[in-house]
Design a protein around this motif. Structure first.
Motif, mmCIF file in Angstrom:
data_model
loop_
_atom_site.group_PDB
_atom_site.id
_atom_site.type_symbol
_atom_site.label_atom_id
_atom_site.label_comp_id
_atom_site.label_asym_id
_atom_site.label_seq_id
_atom_site.Cartn_x
_atom_site.Cartn_y
_atom_site.Cartn_z
ATOM 1 N N ILE A 97 1.101 -0.921 0.168
ATOM 2 C CA ILE A 97 0.057 -0.187 0.066
ATOM 3 C C ILE A 97 0.500 1.605 -0.150
ATOM 4 C CG2 ILE A 97 -1.410 1.620 1.206
ATOM 5 C CD1 ILE A 97 -2.635 -1.702 1.911
ATOM 6 N N ALA A 98 1.806 1.572 1.454
ATOM 7 C CA ALA A 98 2.604 2.618 0.719
ATOM 8 C C ALA A 98 3.161 2.654 -0.540
ATOM 9 C CB ALA A 98 4.241 2.036 1.619
ATOM 10 N N TYR A 99 3.955 1.519 -1.048
ATOM 11 C CA TYR A 99 4.536 1.395 -2.615
ATOM 12 C C TYR A 99 3.497 2.589 -3.338
ATOM 13 C CZ TYR A 99 5.611 0.206 -6.803
ATOM 14 O OH TYR A 99 5.576 -0.271 -8.583
ATOM 15 N N MET A 100 2.895 1.730 -3.260
ATOM 16 C CA MET A 100 1.262 2.339 -4.347
ATOM 17 C C MET A 100 1.197 3.737 -4.522
ATOM 18 S SD MET A 100 1.066 -0.740 -6.663
ATOM 19 C CE MET A 100 -0.169 0.402 -8.242
ATOM 20 N N SER A 101 1.265 3.559 -3.217
ATOM 21 C CA SER A 101 0.805 5.310 -2.520
ATOM 22 C C SER A 101 1.928 6.049 -3.141
ATOM 23 C CB SER A 101 0.505 5.154 -1.016
ATOM 24 O OG SER A 101 -0.333 5.158 -1.331
ATOM 25 N N PHE A 102 3.027 5.827 -2.947
ATOM 26 C CA PHE A 102 4.393 7.220 -3.348
ATOM 27 C C PHE A 102 4.538 7.265 -4.789
ATOM 28 C CE2 PHE A 102 5.274 6.133 1.043
ATOM 29 C CZ PHE A 102 5.053 7.544 1.544
ATOM 30 N N GLN A 103 4.273 5.423 -5.193
ATOM 31 C CA GLN A 103 4.121 5.807 -6.836
ATOM 32 C C GLN A 103 2.994 7.008 -7.634
ATOM 33 O OE1 GLN A 103 3.497 1.925 -8.649
ATOM 34 N NE2 GLN A 103 2.608 3.182 -10.578
ATOM 35 N N TRP A 104 1.431 6.267 -6.681
ATOM 36 C CA TRP A 104 0.510 7.490 -7.575
ATOM 37 C C TRP A 104 0.818 9.156 -7.012
ATOM 38 C CZ3 TRP A 104 -1.544 6.001 -11.849
ATOM 39 C CH2 TRP A 104 -1.336 4.820 -12.004
ATOM 40 N N MET A 105 1.902 9.397 -5.942
ATOM 41 C CA MET A 105 1.738 9.934 -5.415
ATOM 42 C C MET A 105 2.659 10.912 -6.519
ATOM 43 S SD MET A 105 3.126 11.307 -1.996
ATOM 44 C CE MET A 105 2.402 12.888 -1.303
ATOM 45 N N SER A 106 4.259 10.562 -6.645
ATOM 46 C CA SER A 106 4.338 11.265 -8.093
ATOM 47 C C SER A 106 3.788 11.580 -9.468
ATOM 48 C CB SER A 106 5.758 10.915 -8.299
ATOM 49 O OG SER A 106 5.268 9.232 -9.367
ATOM 50 N N GLU A 107 2.511 10.855 -10.042
ATOM 51 C CA GLU A 107 1.866 11.196 -11.409
ATOM 52 C C GLU A 107 1.547 12.308 -11.538
ATOM 53 O OE1 GLU A 107 2.202 9.006 -13.591
ATOM 54 O OE2 GLU A 107 3.496 8.037 -12.139
ATOM 55 N N PRO A 108 0.722 13.144 -10.897
ATOM 56 C CA PRO A 108 0.811 14.333 -10.364
ATOM 57 C C PRO A 108 1.462 15.481 -10.713
ATOM 58 C CG PRO A 108 -0.661 13.448 -9.083
ATOM 59 C CD PRO A 108 0.600 12.516 -9.811
ATOM 60 N N GLY A 109 2.384 15.497 -10.200
ATOM 61 C CA GLY A 109 4.096 16.202 -10.742
ATOM 62 C C GLY A 109 4.209 16.234 -11.977
ATOM 63 N N MET A 110 4.706 15.016 -12.035
ATOM 64 C CA MET A 110 5.633 14.851 -13.171
ATOM 65 C C MET A 110 4.865 15.286 -14.676
ATOM 66 S SD MET A 110 6.803 10.561 -12.501
ATOM 67 C CE MET A 110 7.711 10.396 -13.890
ATOM 68 N N ASN A 111 3.526 14.942 -14.577
ATOM 69 C CA ASN A 111 2.338 15.568 -15.556
ATOM 70 C C ASN A 111 2.255 17.328 -15.561
ATOM 71 O OD1 ASN A 111 1.507 12.593 -16.602
ATOM 72 N ND2 ASN A 111 -0.100 12.867 -15.170
ATOM 73 N N THR A 112 2.403 17.900 -14.286
ATOM 74 C CA THR A 112 2.999 19.035 -14.402
ATOM 75 C C THR A 112 3.910 19.468 -15.214
ATOM 76 O OG1 THR A 112 1.243 18.986 -11.868
ATOM 77 C CG2 THR A 112 2.992 20.896 -12.433
ATOM 78 N N LEU A 113 4.936 19.028 -14.278
ATOM 79 C CA LEU A 113 6.420 19.230 -14.871
ATOM 80 C C LEU A 113 6.091 19.186 -17.043
ATOM 81 C CD1 LEU A 113 8.907 19.871 -13.985
ATOM 82 C CD2 LEU A 113 9.867 17.588 -13.898
ATOM 83 N N LEU A 114 5.861 18.166 -16.545
ATOM 84 C CA LEU A 114 5.914 18.077 -18.706
ATOM 85 C C LEU A 114 4.992 19.254 -19.252
ATOM 86 C CD1 LEU A 114 6.661 16.986 -20.739
ATOM 87 C CD2 LEU A 114 4.854 15.162 -20.192
ATOM 88 N N MET A 115 3.614 19.223 -18.807
ATOM 89 C CA MET A 115 2.834 20.717 -19.579
ATOM 90 C C MET A 115 3.530 22.147 -18.858
ATOM 91 S SD MET A 115 0.966 18.944 -21.088
ATOM 92 C CE MET A 115 1.730 17.466 -21.757
ATOM 93 N N ASN A 116 4.211 21.628 -18.356
ATOM 94 C CA ASN A 116 4.745 23.123 -17.870
ATOM 95 C C ASN A 116 5.607 23.423 -18.474
ATOM 96 O OD1 ASN A 116 2.723 23.758 -16.135
ATOM 97 N ND2 ASN A 116 4.307 24.030 -14.369
#
Length: 180
Positions: A97-116
Motif C-alpha cells: 500500500i505504501a509502495y502504490m501510494s508513493f508511486q501514484w503520488m509522483s504522477e500529478p507532479g510529473m504531468n505538471t512538470l511536463l506540461m509546464n
C-alpha cells in the motif's frame, strides 16, 4: 528539446522499475500464501490511501519544489519496493500500500512538470511521447522480469527493481535539477 529528452530518459528508467513489479503483484501475494479473496482485499484497501496521499502531493511540491518532491516520492516508492523484496509476509500488504501510494503520488507532479515545460502547441506530442516511453519501458520491463521471476525469484527481481527506482529518482533529480 533538451528538457523533453532529459525528462523522457528519467521516465524510462522509472517506468522500467515499476513495470518490473506491478504486473506481477497478484502473483507476488499468491506466492506469499495469500488467497484470491485476501489479494482482492489488499488491492481494494490500497485505493483509499492512494487517493488520500495524492491529495498531499501539492503540499509536498510547494515545500520541496516540483522536481525534488517528485524525486523524494520516487525514493519513498523505492524504499517500499525494497521492503517488498524482503518478502515480509505479514507486513507485505502495508508495504505494498505504501509502495502504490508513493508511486501514484509522483504522477500529478510529473504531468505538471511536463506540461509546464513544453510549448502549448507541443503538448499533444509531448503527452504522446510520455505515454509511449512510459508503456514501452513497462512492457520491456514486464517481459524481462517475467522471465527472471521463475529463474531468480521475487526477492532478486524486486531488489533489481528497487535499484532501478533509486537510479530513476537520482537521474530525475540530476537531469532536471535546474527546472523550476
Amino acid at each position: 528539446g533538451p528538457f523533453l529528452r532529459r525528462y523522457l530518459a528519467s521516465l524510462a528508467v522509472w517506468s522500467a522499475a515499476v513495470g518490473a513489479f506491478n504486473p506481477f503483484a497478484n502473483a507476488y501475494f499468491a506466492r506469499l500464501g495469500y488467497s484470491a479473496g485476501q489479494i482482492g482485499a489488499i488491492f481494494s484497501r490500497a485505493q483509499v490511501p492512494q487517493a488520500a496521499i495524492v491529495l498531499l502531493a501539492p503540499w509536498v511540491f510547494r515545500k520541496a519544489g516540483l522536481v525534488t518532491g517528485i524525486a523524494l516520492m520516487m525514493m519513498a516508492a523505492a524504499a517500499a519496493l525494497g521492503g517488498l523484496a524482503a518478502q515480509p509476509s505479514g507486513l507485505a500488504p502495508l508495504v505494498f500500500i505504501a509502495y502504490m501510494s508513493f508511486q501514484w503520488m509522483s504522477e500529478p507532479g510529473m504531468n505538471t512538470l511536463l506540461m509546464n515545460h513544453v510549448a502549448e502547441r507541443e503538448r499533444g506530442g509531448a503527452s504522446s511521447l510520455n505515454m509511449l516511453v512510459f508503456f514501452s519501458a513497462q512492457a520491456l520491463a514486464s517481459f524481462v522480469s517475467g522471465r527472471c521471476l521463475s529463474r531468480f525469484g521475487y526477492g532478486a527481481v524486486l531488489a533489481a527493481a528497487t535499484g532501478l527506482a533509486v537510479a530513476a529518482a537520482g537521474l530525475f533529480r540530476f537531469l532536471l535539477r535546474r527546472v523550476k
